[in-house]
Design an enzyme around this catalytic site. Structure first.
Site, short mmCIF file in Angstrom:
data_model
loop_
_atom_site.label_atom_id
_atom_site.label_comp_id
_atom_site.label_asym_id
_atom_site.label_seq_id
_atom_site.Cartn_x
_atom_site.Cartn_y
_atom_site.Cartn_z
N TYR A 1 0.89 -1.28 -0.14
CA TYR A 1 0.10 0.04 -0.16
C TYR A 1 0.70 1.24 0.09
O TYR A 1 0.53 2.18 -0.82
CB TYR A 1 -0.91 0.02 1.23
CG TYR A 1 -2.03 1.01 1.52
CD1 TYR A 1 -3.37 0.86 1.14
CD2 TYR A 1 -1.53 2.19 2.10
CE1 TYR A 1 -4.24 1.79 1.50
CE2 TYR A 1 -2.53 3.16 2.34
CZ TYR A 1 -3.79 2.97 2.20
OH TYR A 1 -4.85 3.95 2.20
N ASP B 1 -12.02 7.33 5.42
CA ASP B 1 -10.97 8.24 5.67
C ASP B 1 -11.43 9.73 5.50
O ASP B 1 -11.68 10.24 4.32
CB ASP B 1 -10.03 7.79 4.49
CG ASP B 1 -8.63 8.38 4.47
OD1 ASP B 1 -8.44 9.50 5.40
OD2 ASP B 1 -7.67 7.96 3.81
#
Lengths: 116, 116
Positions: free
Chosen positions: B8, B32
């Site tokens: 990631y 997020d």
């Protein structure tokens, strides 16, 4: 929330388990580490933190605690357990109620986050 | 799980959004930061990561990713957004399915975790 996280770290630093336990709500839940049985309520949580502080555990932050746009906060740190010659790298994630008390704490660390 | 977390970070470093998106399950959920609306499924999540990687965002780890005794993992890092002259300190928490795909990602950061 960040003040509570700093008080949590300070409680370990000062060997003061009661100041850590006082951050939690009556019906709080602690899962440490994630994937093991939860501890429910101040009696189980109190025993957990008294044992942890009594063991001499200290928390060294990787960086500053983080907040959120909601009721969650998190911090990454290394747990130093000198009596066991052990360190554990963890991320603890907290949620809070409207009174500013911790209602959940979940600690992310696994077997390969421990070094001795 | 830690390999996925490192992939990631690497995906951002390499400007390769598709390698980041490929880590997620079809029905994954991304929040997020925590406290804002969730993004559901690969279409919404794909757009989110393509925009983020295209913005030039890079992730600098505070310390190594952490696992758990279950299906969760977490890491603390600083998001550098040079185009906006902005940094954000975040903790991202992930859960995984049995296939090793990310099913949830929740990012802990708030207004006062940003500096410019």
């Amino acid at each position: 929330m960040k003040a509570a996280l700093r008080a949590y770290v300070d409680g370990f630093a000062n060997g003061d388990a009661e100041s850590v336990i006082a951050l939690f709500a009556e019906d709080a839940v602690v899962e440490d580490p994630v994937g093991t049985p939860e501890r429910h309520g101040l009696e189980e949580i109190g025993k957990f933190y008294r044992d942890a502080v009594e063991s001499g555990a200290k928390l060294v932050l990787d960086g500053p605690p983080r907040g959120s746009h909601g009721n969650g906060a998190a911090m990454a740190f290394t747990i130093e357990l000198p009596a066991l010659n052990l360190t554990i790298k963890a991320v603890d994630v907290f949620t809070f109620n409207d009174a500013g008390e911790i209602v959940t704490m979940r600690a992310y660390w696994g077997p390969d986050d421990m070094t001795s």
